[in-house]
Design an enzyme around this catalytic site. Structure first.
Site, PDB file in Angstrom:
ATOM      1  N   ARG A   1       0.491  -1.132  -0.139  1.00 29.93           N
ATOM      2  CA  ARG A   1       0.167   0.202   0.135  1.00 29.93           C
ATOM      3  C   ARG A   1       1.380   1.092  -0.128  1.00 29.93           C
ATOM      4  O   ARG A   1       0.291   2.212  -0.435  1.00 29.93           O
ATOM      5  CB  ARG A   1      -1.300  -0.181   0.870  1.00 29.93           C
TER       6      ARG A   1
ATOM      7  N   GLU B   1      -9.710   5.870   6.570  1.00 27.01           N
ATOM      8  CA  GLU B   1      -8.402   6.429   6.893  1.00 27.01           C
ATOM      9  C   GLU B   1      -8.530   7.564   6.304  1.00 27.01           C
ATOM     10  O   GLU B   1      -7.449   8.508   6.417  1.00 27.01           O
ATOM     11  CB  GLU B   1      -7.962   5.114   5.935  1.00 27.01           C
TER      12      GLU B   1
END
Lengths: 471, 765
Positions: B304, B706
């Protein structure tokens, strides 16, 4: 005997048991949460109500995880369950928090409700507490606080508008009804209590517990303790011959709220806001801070600069002796206290018209944090000359440091940049910081210099400029 | 709609794991962990501890009937250390006793001898020694070397971002209860009940169907309970299996801090190349991830990082690589943002460095390079419904950014000791698990004969409000009052094989599955109503608990409709499955379309620095955020504010410290400071982007968990800009978190001899 909310109880738990364990484990009230066991987060907040001489109940919020049950004897512990309305509806504070969407995971939430209830109760006792001060001991990891702040502001405004007494708080549904009967009930309880008598060395002495329980909470919780805060002769502030006489178990909050202190130190509120949080200030005693002897004890630094003297009592011999606070600290966590002795009181001179006082503290987080370096300065100025100076700095040596050489040097000198530049060199010789989690030795040296300058720049902004001092 | 747990939370009536009534005969478990970071276990003396008062027994690796293995992505993590010790805090034994106190006293009597080896605590050192978790990964787009050759300006630098402790207020906890035969029920405070079930089955040597995992709610997770709730739940289950008694394991705060992993620290090097118009032509970054002692989720976190290494910008030529480095720290793990923030920080540092060297404001570079519709990310996906520019412009106009910057300059001219700095922080965050198979969910819906509804999904409520959103989905589908609906606990016997509640995707995945299930029941109910009312199902609709024919009240109520359906033997239960469409990723080529969609936004951060004391305050954060079409503005705003403040904490307050022997120094709330009420910005403003939302998002309401954390990154650069206002030639440093120490030593550099910061001895407060 004590009251837990509206229930009269005679706890079988030992007096050293933390109030939190007593509530959660013995009384099975699970709304109060354990998070840090250090008094650093407020999830375990409860109110402690105690009967004052005037017959009124005085409430304050405390962190129950580091408070011994002994400190609640004869008092009322109020938990989140004791703030709920009986009919299952939300009280006004809870409603405001709900409307503001101020609860996410919910673990910190009861603590915030307790803290805001304290704000309301303080108002009923005639004390204004700002929302931020009221919540200064509470940590939330989810919301980012803004929603909580919005709710708190709404309650604060309601309190400003209504100026409620206890009766009115109940009417407004800020508190449940049974609170009205508590003064009477506690009065009856007090009659049933036997007096505490002299403290004994049989058990560990505990003041507010705010340091002792962080360090030894698990062990202390198993047995009995000898509480000092309930000894009325150890608490309180009086003024005689321009000298303050302060009981050893006097809390930081008592100092902060003392009218004479506020008059003598106009910045007192701001300065002591940097020290711990509201619940910790409510619990922590001055002598506790001294005895703990942390090199960065805020109150040690504060009173070193003020020139405090300690009266030590030898219990068995019933003898007292007096020593200056700077002679009390011998080495890292080592004090002049002898076996069988306890601090009975302290005294320090009141400032006169020529005296200036400054307290500075830098920590990673500005509030409710342990200092990287803290410092206090008391200075008397006559005709642009320093007639007396007392500088104390914490976090730069194994003990809270009274900078004798620097202070002596300053005495008699002209109040000018040259004096300070010379003084800071002496200061650097006097300190010996070590690197630790609160900063490197280099940083602490730098900070000691900066805070020393900051005292003067703040007190005499026209005389001193940082650029000149650093030149 | 407010969070459906609000009343219970506010009255202190919500049940967290440690609040559950303790069953009679329960044992309390405590973990004995390694006091050494690296070594060989030579001797473990348990006899005295076993004889300690109230001790039922002490378990070690030898007592495990199944496999001593709980590794998720890679099987490299034993439940209990057998011989090799890989980190300080690694579990070695489990004490089972009649009370917590008895367990604590027994723990003090355990003696261990470990042959100690030097510990590696930094990613750089591990990299040099070739200690890796997996093979490195590299994403490439364009011809980077040729592009650099053409650049008018090229800058190189390095960065460090420290880890971050989750500090969920509720510590890790589990309660395992033996059930009939050899079955075990585990109540766990986990974001991933199926992972707990799988690991427990493996360790206990049982098939998964004999392990039931139940989750009520979490007192905060933030990623820290995605994978790392597992060991404690498995230990409790093992204890219950062997003792046939209920076993409760609640970590104390200090054990939790010591034994669990954090956000990954990253060290990185970057090289950025711009043309004369400030277009970024080429970007190269090499990330060293400090993974800790076992894989945990680190490979996915590393991936990520690469996906987010160019943040909100279009970079035509990019080469991005990441090394997952094995060190002797507790295995680092998921934390809100999951590697993305670490990647984005480096890009922002590169831009800040370029700006400083070119003597311009970073915002001019940022603005010149924002993604546009159809631009490709280095991993091959094209930006669709790209809102990078729109969010920038919205923030810029709405908050009058030019005024803001001018006011800061004026302020700085007038103030000697305090200066302000302004920074912009655009974000772009991809939504979906990057491991495509994880993007699936199921829901189970029961309509009871009294018209009430029970809903089970794989979603775990940890404060993010997912249960409220699930309830909204069902209430709007059935058009009934919210009071009729109950969101059940998350339980593996009702919804199996779930993905953890993570990746911001929980509401999307579970909500979509739930919607499908509700729609199927609704379809049957409409058919029943049509039959009952003798009309065509197409003419029937539900509104406000009434059945309508051609939008007119038929007189038939929800409860009656449900009753009728039951009498007519129509199924009132349904389970449905959802798999996110259109996503794929080819790890061989490192290309694909891993994300269902992206979330965008821009924040403007103003910081104030005290040049005398080195302290600072983030004054305001003003955000334009892409909510899509928010289905719950109160909850979504809470996620933005809360995420932002966590990001601010990571960037300018929270400082993890280990000594060179791998000992955690920031081991309590008194030494690890997270934001309090005073330290959050006086003003946080959030304006939603006007947008239709995204089809792939539940009810077009975009994922929000997030992304907002990354607005916090801007705070670091705002402080740096304020420092620049004191000293225009300040050498920028990219070593997060910012601390008062770094500010003061940075500003007074001439005064400070070049002494590296290292910890010699701890001074206790």
């Amino acid at each position: 005997m004590l009251y837990l909310n509206d229930q009269k109880l005679s706890p079988s738990a030992p007096s050293g048991r933390s109030i939190l364990e007593f509530i959660r484990e013995e009384q099975q009230l699970k709304g109060t949460k354990l998070v840090c066991r250090e008094g650093d987060c407020g999830a375990c907040s409860v109110l402690l109500g105690s009967l004052q001489a005037d017959g009124k109940l005085h409430y304050q919020n405390i962190t129950s995880c580091i408070a011994p049950l002994a400190n609640a004897y004869g008092k009322q512990i109020v938990t989140i369950e004791g703030l709920n309305l009986k009919n299952g509806r939300l009280n006004r504070i809870q409603q405001a928090l709900k409307e503001a969407a101020a609860t996410q995971c919910g673990f910190c939430t009861p603590g915030f409700v307790v803290a805001l209830s304290n704000m309301a109760l303080q108002k009923a006792m005639g004390k204004d507490l700002s929302p931020k001060d009221a919540l200064s001991g509470n940590i939330c990891r989810c919301t980012g606080y803004k929603s909580i702040e919005r709710a708190a502001k709404q309650i604060f405004e309601l309190l400003q508008r209504e100026k409620p007494d206890l009766q009115k708080l109940v009417q407004l549904e800020l508190l449940p009804r049974y609170f009205l009967n508590m003064p009477q009930k506690l009065k009856e309880l007090q009659h049933q209590q036997s007096s505490n008598g002299q403290p004994s060395f049989q058990h560990t002495f505990v003041g507010g517990g705010t340091d002792l329980y962080v360090q030894q909470g698990e062990a202390l919780s198993l047995g009995e303790v000898s509480p000092l805060c309930s000894q009325s002769q150890l608490s309180g502030i009086s003024v005689k011959n321009n000298t303050y006489h302060i009981g050893a178990a006097t809390t930081i909050s008592q100092i902060r709220e003392h009218p004479q202190w506020q008059k003598d130190f106009p910045k007192l509120h701001e300065m002591l806001r940097l020290v711990a949080s509201l619940p910790i200030r409510n619990m922590a005693t001055l002598a506790g801070n001294f005895v703990n002897a942390s090199p960065i004890g805020d109150m040690s630094i504060f009173f070193l600069a003020l020139g405090a003297r300690l009266q030590l009592l030898h219990l068995a011999q019933n003898k007292t002796r007096e020593i200056p606070l700077e002679d009390f600290f011998l080495d890292y966590k080592k004090t002049a206290l002898q076996k069988g002795e306890l601090i009975q009181s302290l005294s320090c001179p009141r400032p006169d018209a020529h005296t200036h006082f400054s307290f500075e503290k830098v920590s990673k987080r500005t509030y409710l944090d342990i200092a990287s370096v803290n410092s206090a300065l008391k200075i008397c100025i006559k005709n642009q000359h320093i007639t007396e100076a007392r500088l104390a700095i914490g976090g730069v040596k194994a003990i809270p440091l009274f900078c004798k050489k620097t202070s002596d040097f300053l005495k008699g000198k002209e109040l000018c940049s040259k004096t300070l530049r010379q003084a800071t060199e002496i200061l650097q010789d006097e300190i010996a910081p070590i690197s630790d989690v609160r900063g490197s030795a280099t940083y602490k040296r730098l900070l000691a210099q900066q805070l020393f300058f900051a005292h003067f720049i703040k007190l005499f902004p026209k005389t001193f400029k940082l650029k000149t001092l650093l030149a | 709609m407010k969070n459906i747990d609000s009343d219970k939370h506010l009255r202190g009536e919500s049940l967290y794991l440690d609040d559950l009534p303790t069953l009679q005969g329960s044992l309390h478990a405590m973990v004995f962990a390694s006091p050494t970071a690296h070594g060989l276990l030579q001797k473990l003396e348990l006899e005295e501890a076993r004889k300690s008062c109230g001790v039922w027994g002490i378990l070690t690796a030898r007592d495990i009937p199944g496999e001593n293995q709980i590794g998720n992505i890679i099987p490299d993590e034993p439940l209990f250390a057998e011989k090799e010790i890989h980190y300080r805090g690694q579990p070695i034994a489990l004490i089972l006793a009649e009370s917590r106190e008895a367990a604590r006293q027994a723990r003090q009597k355990i003696k261990v001898e470990i042959e100690e080896f030097p510990a590696v605590t930094t990613a750089e050192e591990a990299f040099e020694k070739g200690m890796f978790i997996t093979e490195p990964r590299t994403f490439t787009m364009g011809d980077v070397d040729r592009a650099f050759a053409k650049c008018a300006h090229v800058f190189e630098g390095k960065t460090f971002t420290n880890g971050q402790e989750h500090l969920y207020l509720e510590t890790q906890a589990a309660y395992a209860i033996p059930a009939e035969g050899d079955q075990i029920k585990i109540i766990s405070s986990t974001q991933g009940p199926s992972q707990v079930q799988k690991a427990a089955a493996q360790v206990l040597g049982l098939p998964m169907h004999k392990i039931e995992v139940e989750v009520i709610r979490l007192g905060g997770g933030f990623g820290g309970k995605e994978d790392q709730a597992t060991p404690w739940a498995v230990m409790a289950a093992l204890g219950a299996q062997l003792s046939r008694r209920p076993v409760k394991l609640v970590l104390s705060r200090s054990d939790d801090l010591l034994m669990t992993g954090k956000r990954h620290p990253y060290s990185a090097r970057f090289k950025i190349g711009l043309d004369e118009n400030l277009k970024i032509l080429a970007y190269e970054a090499r990330f060293l991830q400090n993974a800790g002692a076992a894989a945990d989720l680190s490979p996915a976190v590393a991936e990520r990082t690469l996906f987010h290494a160019t943040n909100s910008y279009f970079v035509k030529n990019a080469r991005l690589s990441v090394y997952s480095c094995r060190t002797h720290l507790p295995p680092n793990t998921a934390f809100r943002g999951f590697g993305g923030p670490q990647g984005m920080f480096v890009m922002e540092a590169a831009i800040a460095l370029a700006a400083q060297k070119l003597k311009i404001e970073a915002r001019h570079i940022q603005q010149a390079n924002l993604l546009q519709e159809g631009d490709r990310f280095p991993y091959g996906q094209r930006a669709e419904q790209a809102l990078a520019r729109k969010s920038w412009e919205t923030a810029y106009l709405h908050y009058k950014a030019d005024d803001l910057c001018r006011k800061a300059e004026d302020f700085n001219k007038k103030h000697e000791y305090i200066k302000k700095g302004v920074a912009f922080m655009p974000i772009c965050f991809g939504i979906s698990f990057t491991n495509t198979p994880m993007n699936q969910a199921r829901a189970l819906v029961h309509v009871y004969r009294d018209g009430s509804v029970g809903i089970s999904t794989g979603a775990v409520e940890m404060g993010q409000g997912v249960n409220t959103k699930m309830l909204q989905v069902a209430a709007s589908c059935f058009s009934i009052q919210p009071e009729r609906i109950k969101i059940e606990t998350t339980n593996t016997t009702r919804v199996a094989n779930t993905s953890p509640s993570a990746a911001s995707a929980t509401s999307d995945l579970n909500g979509k599955a739930l919607l499908k299930a509700c729609e199927q029941i609704k379809k049957r109910l409409l058919k029943t109503a049509a039959k009952e009312l003798k009309t065509n199902p197409q003419k029937i609709s539900l509104q406000n608990e009434c059945v309508l024919i051609d939008k007119k009240d038929s007189g038939l109520r929800w409860e009656e409709l449900v009753q009728t359906a039951l009498l007519q033997r129509v199924s009132l239960s349904e389970t449905a499955h959802y798999a996110t469409p259109k996503i794929r990723f080819d790890k061989k080529r490192e290309k694909g379309r891993p994300f269902s969609y992206h979330v965008y936004g821009t924040a403007i951060i103003t910081a104030k620095v005290d040049g005398l004391r080195g302290t600072y305050q983030i004054e305001s954060v003003q955000i334009a955020h892409d909510f899509g079409k928010s289905m719950n503005t109160a909850i979504d705003l809470g996620q933005v504010e809360g995420g932002l403040v966590q990001g601010l904490g990571w960037m300018c307050m929270e400082e993890l410290a280990y000594d060179k022997n791998g000992r955690l120094l920031s081991n309590a709330l008194s030494t690890y400071k997270i934001p309090d009420l005073f330290s959050v910005p006086e003003r946080i403003e959030v304006v939603p982007l006007e947008d239709e939302g995204h089809e792939a998002a539940i009810l077009k309401s975009k994922a929000v968990g997030e992304p907002p954390l990354m607005y916090g990154i801007g705070a670091y650069f705002a402080i740096l800009n304020a420092m620049r206002a004191f000293q225009s030639d300040l050498e920028p440093f990219f070593n997060a978190p910012m601390t008062p120490e770094k500010v003061l030593t940075g500003l007074l550099k001439k005064q400070v001899k070049n002494k590296p910061l290292h910890v010699e001895k701890r001074q206790i407060g």
